[in-house]
Structures are given as structure tokens and as C-alpha cells.
Design a protein around this motif. Structure first.
Motif, PDB file in Angstrom:
ATOM      1  N   LEU B  26     -12.062  -1.770   9.872  1.00 22.01           N
ATOM      2  CA  LEU B  26     -11.533  -0.618   8.966  1.00 22.01           C
ATOM      3  C   LEU B  26     -11.074  -1.106   7.660  1.00 22.01           C
ATOM      4  O   LEU B  26     -11.406  -0.426   6.867  1.00 22.01           O
ATOM      5  N   GLN B  30     -13.475   0.664   4.857  1.00 24.44           N
ATOM      6  CA  GLN B  30     -12.891   1.625   4.173  1.00 24.44           C
ATOM      7  C   GLN B  30     -12.071   1.096   3.034  1.00 24.44           C
ATOM      8  O   GLN B  30     -10.899   1.661   2.604  1.00 24.44           O
ATOM      9  N   ASP B  33     -11.264   3.888   0.132  1.00 21.13           N
ATOM     10  CA  ASP B  33     -10.199   4.898   0.672  1.00 21.13           C
ATOM     11  C   ASP B  33      -8.649   4.223   0.586  1.00 21.13           C
ATOM     12  O   ASP B  33      -7.885   4.988   0.295  1.00 21.13           O
ATOM     13  N   LEU B  34      -8.608   3.117   1.460  1.00 18.64           N
ATOM     14  CA  LEU B  34      -7.261   2.471   1.521  1.00 18.64           C
ATOM     15  C   LEU B  34      -6.566   2.339   0.170  1.00 18.64           C
ATOM     16  O   LEU B  34      -5.454   2.675  -0.104  1.00 18.64           O
ATOM     17  N   ALA B  36      -6.985   3.879  -2.581  1.00 15.10           N
ATOM     18  CA  ALA B  36      -6.806   5.200  -3.216  1.00 15.10           C
ATOM     19  C   ALA B  36      -5.609   5.736  -2.508  1.00 15.10           C
ATOM     20  O   ALA B  36      -4.754   6.234  -2.939  1.00 15.10           O
ATOM     21  N   ARG B  37      -5.384   5.608  -1.135  1.00 20.97           N
ATOM     22  CA  ARG B  37      -4.384   5.971  -0.352  1.00 20.97           C
ATOM     23  C   ARG B  37      -2.905   5.141  -0.700  1.00 20.97           C
ATOM     24  O   ARG B  37      -1.951   5.807  -0.556  1.00 20.97           O
ATOM     25  N   LEU B 322      -3.778   0.980  11.454  1.00 19.85           N
ATOM     26  CA  LEU B 322      -4.275   1.203  10.268  1.00 19.85           C
ATOM     27  C   LEU B 322      -3.027   2.266   9.424  1.00 19.85           C
ATOM     28  O   LEU B 322      -2.631   2.171   8.395  1.00 19.85           O
ATOM     29  N   GLY B 323      -2.629   3.173  10.253  1.00 19.30           N
ATOM     30  CA  GLY B 323      -1.719   4.350   9.674  1.00 19.30           C
ATOM     31  C   GLY B 323      -0.462   3.480   9.318  1.00 19.30           C
ATOM     32  O   GLY B 323      -0.050   3.910   8.212  1.00 19.30           O
ATOM     33  N   VAL B 326      -0.910   1.368   6.164  1.00 22.70           N
ATOM     34  CA  VAL B 326      -0.833   2.244   5.020  1.00 22.70           C
ATOM     35  C   VAL B 326       0.437   2.390   4.604  1.00 22.70           C
ATOM     36  O   VAL B 326       1.079   2.413   3.481  1.00 22.70           O
ATOM     37  N   ARG B 330       2.230   1.141   1.158  1.00 24.34           N
ATOM     38  CA  ARG B 330       2.856   2.289   0.308  1.00 24.34           C
ATOM     39  C   ARG B 330       4.247   2.081   0.113  1.00 24.34           C
ATOM     40  O   ARG B 330       4.825   2.128  -0.953  1.00 24.34           O
ATOM     41  N   GLY B 334       5.705   1.631  -3.657  1.00 20.99           N
ATOM     42  CA  GLY B 334       6.700   2.410  -4.083  1.00 20.99           C
ATOM     43  C   GLY B 334       7.973   1.923  -4.097  1.00 20.99           C
ATOM     44  O   GLY B 334       9.052   2.737  -4.598  1.00 20.99           O
TER      45      GLY B 334
END
Lengths: 463, 463
Positions: B26, B30, B33-34, B36-37, B322-323, B326, B330, B334
Motif C-alpha cells: 500500500l 499509493q 495519494d499518501l 497528497a493526504r 495505514l490510516g 497517515v 500528518r 502539522g
């Protein structure tokens, strides 16, 4: 990150109806728990309502917090978080934009505003670094948006489909279980407080369409507004439709469906749509009765997930609002931020005419030779493949009471056709052509069939 | 917040079995996608496995990342996030503690470690400001811990109950639907890869007990370890029990139950327990078949919620990992932090003897006058109130095949008793006394009945 001198996170509440009252109650009743969970006290510093005299409990217990000037409350320096439970687009939009621009975090349950203008709010939040949370906007107490935005952030969601409007589900459940008419079921829903005086938002699918827009936006990282959602309400669902569904082993539900569609060339698009559809009784969504909500989520790695719970009501919605309030308060204390808008995928919206679904078509036909051939021919002409046909009637069969007694020939019969997956546009053309056929007395009902599978085999050929 | 020069969040993976392989797949498939997220690339910088030659796909495609020295990988300066999917307590505990102490975020699926020593990990995370996420530890792909920790953070959870072990549920489902014996069903589960060579963790309830500890800890803001969880496995469930459940309109499920208990004086405690129990077929949990998981959550404001999905397997578990990955990535970008350990409530654990449940007691009795009175007397003596009794048999009835043929009297009969809610201790004393009664040939089965309601009326008196 301005906070009170005491270190408290200071909250302004806009609106104090059923949900707002519960928010006030929970903030005050659970003050010690909230302090422990946030790491600092959460202080309610103002509640804006239009007509204070309509809120005796509020004015009696929290009179010093009440104001009629929501704009001034939002603008106050001593507000860190704005919680909005008024609803509707204006004048709420301006207040929330002001709050976000000033770096105040916003928690809102306002699905209509988010579905119409979510990106503007998200941009304001991003620009100032404020949080924008809205778990309560979809499916009330059911934790659904946080799982979509966060838990599945490392997965690829392919489908979100479910029952997201409790009022219409209550009506459809009553029709299915009691054989009640739509009118009687609506009356009962109104009497019990599930339906409003003007039920249009619920029964015409506007509420579900707003929620579908929010779900599709999060699931597919693409800005989808309410106007992108194909919407059909459930006013047209008749007792005959409910009975037809039962004969097929199905139940009619008002569904919100958001799908990632990949065409033959591999190009991706998003379909978001709301309509009543037949759901096989073997599917868990068919068993979701009364005012409950349930949403299925399919993702490539996670597989199928289901979320179930109360989709509306003061306390459940307030639970979702409070969860968000704790999150934004924690972020203010800890210096972090919640997930920002994620719309990088920017997928196009697929026109409803291009969306493939199965259909159930009920026809009243003259009971003559060749009728099936003629009808099958119309389906074939539009490239719509038939999965199953069942004929009932002739003159002694289960003829619809609207059958015209003066018809020539041996009398009308009922023909039920279930198609394989077909494009909406092809099906519409087929139905128009069928209505013009000599053999066809009337098209009695056309309903989509979603998540079929076992229902087709249950139909069989004749009884 | 150290990150790579490119700004990438650098991930070390410990373990590369079924789940780890999916994690690698994954992350690489991905990647766009990762990025971008998360807002920056996620880079896999090392994979620790014990025996690289057993991982041909990994070594062929990512040979440059593979190491056998997990400790050294965790200690590397260029690692921001450690993802652990090895399992077991040692040596994993040391590696994760090292990572957290060094301020590296940890994502783990390790329920055994969390249930045994979660607080130590949480303290290390809090001390360094690192994140500790573990969504995959309970119920695989189902977003459950994030809703408990975050969505319901403003609510008061009263109960978390569900099916959290897919292997035992597969076996119980096979026994219920096919009339298969426990042994045959276990063999089938092993053949299909659901059960391991040593199935003890699954069928003896250790796995479910670990998950119950994690759920109770989050739900009640109280440190609960696996040793606080009362645990009974499902090896003892017989085909006769399954049949008895069916007669009652119930299905046997291995349940993990976490409850907030309030005693007469208003004092609160936590009960966490795992055992097989009868669930009425009208309850959605009764319909959860095969290797699926489902968890009910009850909270004061939110009401009843249900979460359903795949509780195990490579891809679903990887989705949850993976959730979390992320989320921690983040946070690193952040500057925020995920929710910290929340154990402020520190509620005591309620002893299983003090937990009230309903019971189903199956007795083989001599078919003599006075037998019911004698048996009812024993229940009354311990203060256990009987809800329903049913007698079957005499000599031509449904006598268990183990009935002794040389019994005196008119032959044995079967007596089924369902109690009202009773304390475990009182029930145990009753069962012991019943076994000593002259009239009682044997206590054939004792099973708890959970979430009863309609099942009692389904029992009736006689058939």
C-alpha cells in the motif's frame, strides 16, 4: 492560540434548539470529564438565540450567557471555538466565515451549508489554520466522517452507500411493515416528531443529497456539492411498489450512494445520487428500520464496513458535536490541527445517465400473444439486458385495481421485469418506448435495485 | 520534528508477514495519494525481518531496505515513524519503548503488548511527545478505537460489547449452520488459514481478552490490562449447546464485554470479560457470521452504535495501520499530536463474581415427582430468580446420548432453566448444589445469555 487567562477553551454556541440544549447540558454536566479529556476546562461563554423567550430553560439557568446578536458573539475576543447548530445557509455562512477567518475553530452540524459551500469554509479554515469539524452533519451520532477522513486515509474508498435520512426511513419502514400508505405513514412520522411540518427536505431527498455530497467529498478527495448529486425523493413510492419489492424479497429504502466509477479506459469519476431503491432482504441495510441510519463503506484494503446508529435527535447529534468540540479543544491545547480539506483528486462527476444500475419495471400489459416478445424487443433495442421476467394475471390474476375494465382482449396482466445492470439513459429510453407500445397498458412502476445478488434468484420465472 | 531533507516522513517497518506485506504494497502503490493526504511524501526506509530468505517478494523488490536487526533500524536517526506488525510481547516491547523515548511515533497492531503493558508505552509517548496509535490492534479494518478515543470523547460510554475474534466466530458459525462439531469446525478453520496450528489464542479467548482490555481502557478512561479481564474460551461449547441455543431462538457467540457498572450506592466500576454466550437471534450480533467482527457501543447521548467489518486478514489490518500512519505523519508535518492516554477515571475492576448476567442451565434429571420443586428450591436458596423452565424427555424425549442407560426410575429427562439476571457467584453456588442433588443426573450445560429480551418469551413453557 489565544485562550482564557485560566487556560480554558472558550466556546460560543449558535442556536439552542433540541441539539443546542443537549450541547449546553453535556458541557455543564460533564465539565469534570471534559476538563480531564481536553487537558483544560471547556467554558461556555455565550449562546446566541433569536428569541430568548422561547428558551425558558436556557434563560433561567444561563441567562447571563444569552445573546440575540450571533455576529457580535462570534466576533468576541474571548471566543476560541464556535459551535453552530442553527442550520440553513444564511445568515450562518457569514458568521462561520468570520469565525474561521479570525482563527477560531468551528464545529458545525450544518449539512446544507457544507454541501453548498463547504470549500469556501475549508479555504477560510486553511488560510487561518483554524479547525473545521462537522461529524454531526451526517448520520448524527454515528462516527462516520472521522473514519472516512482519518481511519481510511491510507486506503482507497470505492463506495459509500446507506440510509442517512431517518424520517424517510421511518416512513418506508411503516409502509413495509404495516402496509400503511405513504400519506398515513407521513402523518404518523409528523405526529411522533420525526417529520417537520414541511417534510420536503426529508421526503424529497434534499437532506440525503446534502449528506451524500459531504460523504463523496471526503471519500473521494473531490469537491462535490449538493448540485452534483442526482436526487429523487420517495414521495412517489406507493403501497404497490412496497408490495412488489416484497414479492422480490426486497425492501425499499431511500439510499444515498457515492461511488468511484472507473470506465473502460480506466478514467475515474464520482457518482453521487439519492433515490429510493429495492434492497435485497439479505442485505443488512434492508433490516435498518425506523429512524435509524446505517452506512456501508467499501474500500480496497479494508473491504466492507458498516456503521449503524441513531442518525438524528438532540442527544445523539449533541454527542457528535461534543466529540468534535473535544477534538478542536485538544488541538488548541496541544498546538495541532485536525485534517484539512483534501480535494486533490478533483475527479469529474459522472452524469446520472451514465451510471449503471439494475432496474425493476412493473408493466400492466394486454394478455395477448406476442406481448413478451414485443416488450423484450424494446429492452434489447436499447441494449438493456433482462435478468428475469415474471407474469401474473390475466383476468383472474393479481391485476392492479387501476386496470381499465373496458380493455379489449382477454384482459390485462402484470409483467415484472428485472434487468441486468444498465445505464440510466438506456433504461429511460426503454421505458419511454414501452409506454408507447400497443401491448402496454401502463408502466406501473420503475424502481432501481441496488446490491442485488441473491434477489434475482429469489425472483424466479413465474410462480 | 526531524524529517528527511526532502521533507519526507520516514517509516521503519518491523515485521513483514501477511499484514506487513500489505503495508509495503500500500505504501508503494499509493505513494501519490499518501503524499497528497499527508502533505509530504511517506518514505519506507527499512524493513526488519528475522529470516529474509522467507520473504522472496520483499527481498526481490525491496532488498536494499531489508535488515535483520530491528533494534538498529529503530535507533536510526533517519526514522520518524516505527510501524510494528510482528506481535508478541518480547522483544517487541523494548524496540517500541526505545522508539517512543527517542520521540519517534509508533503505529502498532500488537494487542498482546498493549493489553499487557500499554500504560508503559503510553507514558513513554507522553514523555517525549511522540504519537502512539494502534487502531489495527482491535477489530482489524473496523474503525473502532478512533471513534472511542475521539468521536465519543464528549459522551459517556456505558458498554462496548462484540465479536472481536474472527477465528472463534468462524468456528461457532460453522457449528451453528452446519451442525458441525467443534473439532471438525476447527479443522476447517485451520485448513482455510483462519486458525493457527496452535489455536489457543483464539479459541481460549486470550486474543479477545487482550482486545477487551484495550477497549475497556479507552471506553472508561481507566487502565485495564489483560489480567483484569475475566476470560473463558469456547472449546467447551458442544453441539448440544448449539442446539439448545437454537431451541431458545439464540446463537452462541464468543463475546468481549466491557461495561461501566454502577452499584446501588452509585459507585462505579468496570467489568471486562470474555466468554461464549447465547445471543438472541433478534440481536444484530447473532447475525454476524464467519470471520467477521462486529462491536456494539452504547453511550448515554449517542445511544446504540454498531461497527461491522473484517476483523483480521492482511489487507484489512494493513488498511487500519495505514490510516494510523497517515495520522502520525500528518501530525509530524502539522506539528500536532494525537490523543494522549486518558486514564484519569481510574475506576476499579469489578470481580466476575459480582457481575450480573442471565444464565441458561441444562440439566439431565430423573423423571420423578418433585424434581422441579427440588431444583427450583436450589435456585431460590441462592437468590437466583428463574425466568423460564422447560422440560423435555422422559424416556422418549430428547435425551442426550451420554445418558446412562442403567439409571433407575422412569428414565432421565432434560430440564432447561433460564434465569433472570443473577450474580455469577450465586449462579456458581447454585450449579454446585444442583450437581449434588439426588434428582440431578448431570449438569449438561451452563451458558450465559446476553442481551436477552425477546428470547425469554420465545422459550415459553414446554414446546
Amino acid at each position: 492560540m489565544a485562550r482564557g487567562e485560566s487556560g480554558a477553551v472558550r466556546v460560543a454556541l449558535l442556536g439552542c434548539g433540541t441539539v443546542g440544549t443537549e450541547v449546553v447540558r453535556l458541557i455543564t454536566d460533564q465539565a469534570a470529564d471534559l476538563t480531564a479529556r481536553v487537558g483544560t476546562p471547556v467554558e461556555l461563554v455565550g449562546v446566541a438565540v433569536r428569541r430568548p423567550h422561547r428558551h425558558p430553560w436556557l434563560t433561567e439557568n444561563f441567562g447571563h450567557l444569552v445573546t440575540t446578536d450571533a455576529g457580535a458573539l462570534v466576533a468576541r475576543d474571548d471566543v476560541d471555538v464556535v459551535v453552530e447548530v442553527i442550520g440553513g445557509i444564511e445568515p450562518v455562512r457569514g458568521w462561520l466565515l468570520e469565525a474561521l477567518k479570525a482563527g477560531k475553530s468551528v464545529v458545525t452540524a450544518n449539512k446544507a451549508l457544507l454541501a453548498e459551500d463547504g470549500p469556501t469554509l475549508a479555504e477560510a479554515a486553511d488560510a487561518s489554520g483554524a479547525d473545521l469539524y462537522f461529524e454531526a452533519a451526517v448520520a448524527g451520532a454515528i462516527p462516520l466522517l472521522r473514519p472516512l477522513r482519518e481511519s481510511l486515509a491510507g486506503d482507497r474508498i470505492t463506495r459509500v452507500a446507506g440510509i442517512v435520512n431517518g424520517t424517510s426511513n421511518f416512513i418506508l419502514s411503516a409502509m413495509a411493515s404495516g402496509g400503511t400508505s405513504y400519506g398515513d405513514a407521513l402523518e404518523e412520522a409528523t405526529r411522533l416528531g420525526y417529520a417537520e411540518a414541511d417534510p420536503s427536505a426529508d421526503v424529497d431527498g434534499y437532506d440525503a443529497a446534502s449528506k451524500a455530497a459531504i460523504l463523496a467529498t471526503l471519500a473521494f478527495h473531490t469537491r462535490i456539492t449538493a448540485s452534483d448529486v442526482h436526487r429523487e425523493g420517495m414521495r412517489g413510492v406507493s403501497s404497490a411498489d412496497v408490495a412488489a419489492a416484497r414479492r422480490l424479497g426486497c425492501t425499499i429504502k431511500l439510499l444515498a450512494i457515492c461511488e468511484r466509477v472507473v470506465d473502460e479506459a480506466g478514467a475515474e469519476s464520482v457518482s453521487a445520487r439519492v433515490y429510493p431503491a429495492m434492497v435485497p432482504d439479505s442485505h443488512p441495510l434492508a433490516r435498518v428500520d425506523g429512524a435509524f441510519n446505517a452506512v456501508f463503506v467499501e474500500a480496497e484494503a479494508a473491504g466492507q464496513l458498516m456503521f449503524y446508529g441513531q442518525g438524528a435527535g438532540g442527544a445523539p447529534t449533541a454527542s457528535a458535536v461534543l466529540g468534535d468540540m473535544v477534538a478542536v479543544a485538544r488541538n488548541r491545547v496541544g498546538g495541532g490541527r485536525g485534517p484539512r480539506e483534501s480535494a486533490y483528486a478533483s475527479l469529474p462527476v459522472r452524469a446520472i445517465g451514465e451510471v449503471p444500475t439494475r432496474y425493476h419495471v412493473d408493466l400492466e400489459v394486454a394478455d395477448r400473444e406476442g406481448v413478451l416478445a414485443a416488450i423484450a424487443g424494446e429492452f434489447a433495442r436499447q441494449g438493456v439486458s433482462i435478468a428475469a421476467v415474471r407474469q401474473t394475471g390475466g383476468i383472474n390474476g393479481s391485476i392492479d385495481s387501476t386496470a381499465r375494465a373496458d380493455d379489449a382482449g382477454p384482459g390485462p396482466a402484470r409483467l415484472t421485469v428485472v434487468t441486468h445492470s444498465a445505464r440510466e439513459a438506456a433504461l429511460s429510453a426503454t421505458v419511454a418506448a414501452l409506454a408507447d407500445l400497443d401491448h402496454v397498458i401502463g408502466v406501473v412502476g420503475v424502481l432501481r435495485v441496488e446490491g442485488l445478488g441473491r434477489a434475482v434468484s429469489a425472483l424466479g420465472m413465474g410462480e
